[in-house]
Design an enzyme around this catalytic site. Structure first.
Site: not given
Length: 392
Positions: A212, A214, A338
């Site tokens: 990729s 980025h 979480c």
């Protein structure tokens, strides 16, 4: 986590493994292709289309040069997630097109990027046999372990080059050699390798590689898949069908601003390859040395030397949740998250033997092109001050 981008003090960004800012030189090269050179590369009847097509041709050559490939072996995609999926499903499609009843077996590891693991899980629902190999305590795949899992109908080995969480480097040359000996296609997710360490897919025997833009200072939403053209000639079916762009391998209007950015970023990385990795490693090592001195009991995850020059994964003597409010000025990643009251633990940390509690104490810090020594020292100070005195 991110600092407030509107703040006068945006903080210290140490999450270059996650993404990188667009290099100013990359941005400058992209801008004209958002304005005057906005044509469609498939439009062959006018100069706007010619300019776009020429830009894509140049970018393809720049990317190929960075990784030691031929321009014709580079296909532009939206990024490594698409490329990883394409390798798996494109190969399945090709094999079943030729023989619908031929058994297919693929080998990968338990610490791959989610785009490989989830795609492999989907392939299993298509009656493809998949083995997820265990790794050593550093997160590396053992060549002899792989050898034990090879079957007569093994068609693909797919192993990440540099682990995106803990930075360990796999023995790609040895793994690719084994695959070639057994006439098995070898694919690697090179997202955390390309632009950061020397990569030559031809010399190293890689058949396919995803990455990729980025991750090495190009824009988001653009990447590539390298597909070897001979010895062996790799044949997989297209993953996206349509107008036949990219030599019929990947349809869809080519993202010219994106590929110009990708090519420019590749050119800059190749230009800096003799200096930048060494500078990154020096900063990473300084970060680790200072953390060891400031926080007793801190542990490094991954291999001590066979690792990415930008990555540092550490387990602290306290849970990251307990100190996150004090870390708002640091751009870092945690080893757990979480969601709706349920704690999700990184499968990579689990794969190298960390338990739930240890994973909740783990941070990933990664340096980059614009990281300074002063930022490293200030980051250590912030971390040290965040940890209760009884733990320091």
């Amino acid at each position: 986590m991110e600092s407030n981008p509107t703040s006068k003090d945006p903080g210290i960004y140490l999450d270059y493994n996650a993404t990188t800012p667009v290099d100013p030189e990359v941005f400058a090269r992209i801008e004209p292709y958002l304005k005057q050179f906005f044509g469609n590369a498939a439009s062959a009847a006018h100069h706007w289309g010619w300019a776009a097509d020429n830009a894509a041709t140049k970018a393809r050559a720049q990317v190929a040069s960075l990784i030691g490939a031929k321009p014709t072996e580079i296909t532009f995609t939206s990024g490594a997630t698409e490329s990883n999926n394409w390798v798996i499903f494109g190969l399945i499609s090709k094999i079943r097109e030729e023989n619908p009843y031929e058994p297919i077996h693929m080998i990968t590891s338990c610490v791959e990027h989610a785009s490989v693991i989830k795609a492999m899980e989907a392939a299993q629902k298509m009656n493809v046999e998949v083995d997820y190999l265990p790794v050593n305590l550093f997160g590396q795949v053992g060549v002899e372990t792989v050898r034990k899992f090879i079957k007569p109908h093994t068609k693909l080995m797919s192993f990440i080059w540099v682990n995106n969480e803990i930075g360990s480097i796999n023995p790609i040359v040895e793994l690719a050699k084994l695959a070639k000996e057994r006439k098995i296609y070898f694919h690697t997710d090179g997202t955390q390798a390309v632009g950061k360490i020397p990569v030559n897919v031809t010399e190293m025997g890689v058949d396919m590689m995803s990455f990729s833009g980025h991750k090495f200072y190009a824009p988001k939403g653009v990447g590539a898949l390298y597909i070897r053209s001979k010895d062996p000639k790799v044949q997989i079916n297209p993953f996206i069908y349509g107008g036949g762009q990219e030599r019929g391998l990947r349809s869809g209007t080519v993202n010219i601003p994106g590929v110009v950015g990708l090519g420019t970023a590749a050119e800059i990385c190749q230009r800096n390859m003799n200096l930048e990795p060494a500078r990154m490693k020096s900063l990473r090592d300084l970060l680790w040395q200072k953390l060891q001195a400031a926080i007793p009991g801190v542990r490094m995850n991954g291999h001590a030397t066979e690792r990415s020059p930008i990555n540092l994964s550490v387990t602290l003597p306290v849970t990251t949740d307990s100190i996150l409010p004090q870390l708002q000025k640091l751009g870092i990643s945690t080893g757990s998250a979480c969601h709706t009251g349920t704690m999700t633990i990184s499968h990579v940390l689990n794969g190298i033997g960390l338990n739930s509690e240890e994973a909740q104490c783990t941070l990933r810090l990664s340096v980059g092109r614009w990281t300074t020594e002063d930022e490293v020292l200030r980051a250590v100070e912030i971390l040290q001050n965040a940890i209760p005195r009884k733990n320091v």
